[in-house]
Design a protein around this motif. Sequence first.
Motif: not given
Length: 309
Positions: A63-68, A72-76, A99-101, A150-156
């Motif tokens: 549920l904390c993931n859902s809040v995050l 990440v999406i709605y304020p922008k 952050l999303i992925y 850690a894994q998703i940071a690499v392609p970014n």
Amino acid sequence: MFSNVTYLTIGGFVEVEKYRLLYFFVLFSVYIIIICSNVTIVCLIWRHQNLHEPMYVFIAALLCNSVLFGTVIYPKMLIDVLSEEQVVTYPACLLQCFLIYSLYGSEFMLLAVMAYDRYVSICKPLQYPTIMTKSKARGFLVLAWVVPSAQIAVPNILVADMKLCSFNLKGIFCNNMIQKLHCVTSVTVSVYGVFVLINVTIIPVCFILFTYGKILVITSRSGKEVRKKAAETCLPHLLVLINFSCLVTYDVITVKLEADFPRIVRLVMTVQVVLYHPLFNPIIYGLKMKEISRHLNRLFCKETIEMID
């Protein structure tokens, strides 16, 4: 470090000038509901001692993931619909995408941990306290958040210096569509992307299905009470897995197929992704998990009585 082209246009909204207030009202209302519904259940789990079991701690993390995810999406998006121009800097877009992925990956990892927790609880009940200790549960939580990030940071990092030939993002937030803006496609990034997809999505899903298959086989040979317990605790997790897998599959397919949907169709389909995911979890766990549902009923009944008095 970044491309000399700084700004990208967010081109997924339809007739923002005409429906600006409607967009804002709907998005703001949904965001408030997401925060309130998820935080309410997290607070209940934190407050009540009988909900301090690993299963409920993992639910709270989900549920904390859902809040995050919502944050990440709605304020922008709220800022975009109130602005004359819907733009985002390239670094900020990469950050939002990361952050999303990362949250997508941690969701699958958490669901895999929850499947393992249910397997031990149902199939090895006498060994459960020694297998699923508090320190092990904390370790699982750390891994669920750190490994995907850690894994998703690499392609970014790899695409940060790539030249852009298009500056119009066909969406309402930054996702993998950003890869279509690059002048050339990096084979390294594509191959590594498949590696990450397998690691943070396919392997956890296969593990979850295998684990629940084992639970189904074992409980089918057991008594009615064991089957009832398995159904009550496993069904919500499976519903969340199916829902989330469908949303992620849609996200991957739309990027890979590059389908040229009309803007209104793309907008409606994308809104479903950002709407269902953060709202589905608190609804399912609030209604289907007996202990959480009981505490929610007490909370709202108490508040109703106090308002009447």
